[in-house]
Design a protein around this motif. Sequence first.
Motif, PDB file in Angstrom:
ATOM      1  N   ALA A  37      -2.362  16.892 -15.239  1.00  0.00           N
ATOM      2  CA  ALA A  37      -1.329  17.192 -14.234  1.00  0.00           C
ATOM      3  C   ALA A  37      -1.744  16.661 -12.861  1.00  0.00           C
ATOM      4  O   ALA A  37      -0.912  16.132 -12.120  1.00  0.00           O
ATOM      5  N   GLY A  38      -3.020  16.811 -12.523  1.00  0.00           N
ATOM      6  CA  GLY A  38      -3.509  16.276 -11.250  1.00  0.00           C
ATOM      7  C   GLY A  38      -3.379  14.771 -11.188  1.00  0.00           C
ATOM      8  O   GLY A  38      -3.018  14.211 -10.142  1.00  0.00           O
ATOM      9  N   PHE A  39      -3.642  14.105 -12.288  1.00  0.00           N
ATOM     10  CA  PHE A  39      -3.510  12.643 -12.344  1.00  0.00           C
ATOM     11  C   PHE A  39      -2.057  12.232 -12.133  1.00  0.00           C
ATOM     12  O   PHE A  39      -1.771  11.311 -11.364  1.00  0.00           O
ATOM     13  N   ILE A  40      -1.132  12.916 -12.782  1.00  0.00           N
ATOM     14  CA  ILE A  40       0.285  12.612 -12.624  1.00  0.00           C
ATOM     15  C   ILE A  40       0.717  12.864 -11.180  1.00  0.00           C
ATOM     16  O   ILE A  40       1.445  12.060 -10.588  1.00  0.00           O
ATOM     17  N   MET A  41       0.256  13.965 -10.587  1.00  0.00           N
ATOM     18  CA  MET A  41       0.597  14.260  -9.195  1.00  0.00           C
ATOM     19  C   MET A  41       0.047  13.179  -8.263  1.00  0.00           C
ATOM     20  O   MET A  41       0.701  12.787  -7.298  1.00  0.00           O
ATOM     21  N   PHE A  44       2.332  10.170  -8.385  1.00  0.00           N
ATOM     22  CA  PHE A  44       3.531  10.380  -7.584  1.00  0.00           C
ATOM     23  C   PHE A  44       3.216  10.262  -6.097  1.00  0.00           C
ATOM     24  O   PHE A  44       3.981   9.664  -5.336  1.00  0.00           O
ATOM     25  N   HIS A  45       2.098  10.815  -5.689  1.00  0.00           N
ATOM     26  CA  HIS A  45       1.704  10.745  -4.284  1.00  0.00           C
ATOM     27  C   HIS A  45       1.467   9.297  -3.858  1.00  0.00           C
ATOM     28  O   HIS A  45       1.946   8.853  -2.799  1.00  0.00           O
ATOM     29  N   LEU A  46       0.743   8.555  -4.665  1.00  0.00           N
ATOM     30  CA  LEU A  46       0.477   7.148  -4.333  1.00  0.00           C
ATOM     31  C   LEU A  46       1.752   6.320  -4.350  1.00  0.00           C
ATOM     32  O   LEU A  46       1.951   5.446  -3.503  1.00  0.00           O
ATOM     33  N   GLY A  47       2.639   6.597  -5.287  1.00  0.00           N
ATOM     34  CA  GLY A  47       3.906   5.873  -5.344  1.00  0.00           C
ATOM     35  C   GLY A  47       4.788   6.177  -4.153  1.00  0.00           C
ATOM     36  O   GLY A  47       5.499   5.297  -3.645  1.00  0.00           O
ATOM     37  N   GLU A  48       4.749   7.409  -3.681  1.00  0.00           N
ATOM     38  CA  GLU A  48       5.547   7.808  -2.541  1.00  0.00           C
ATOM     39  C   GLU A  48       5.071   7.134  -1.259  1.00  0.00           C
ATOM     40  O   GLU A  48       5.844   6.841  -0.360  1.00  0.00           O
TER      41      GLU A  48
END
Length: 52
Positions: A37-41, A44-48
């Motif tokens: 879950a941390g990896f997925i978050m 998303f953070h890097l993509g944002e």
Amino acid sequence: MTDATQDKRAAAEHEEWKAKGVALRAFFHIAGTHVFAGFIMMLFHLGEHARK
């Protein structure tokens, strides 16, 4: 000690060993889920914040 007492003790030790195994497996599943879950978050953070 009688055979019945030894059998009960062996069964109790086996059940204790199984319970420890279940607890260990649960810990790794929960920890692994949190890491995933941390990896997925992070993705998303890097993509944002990516330059577009």
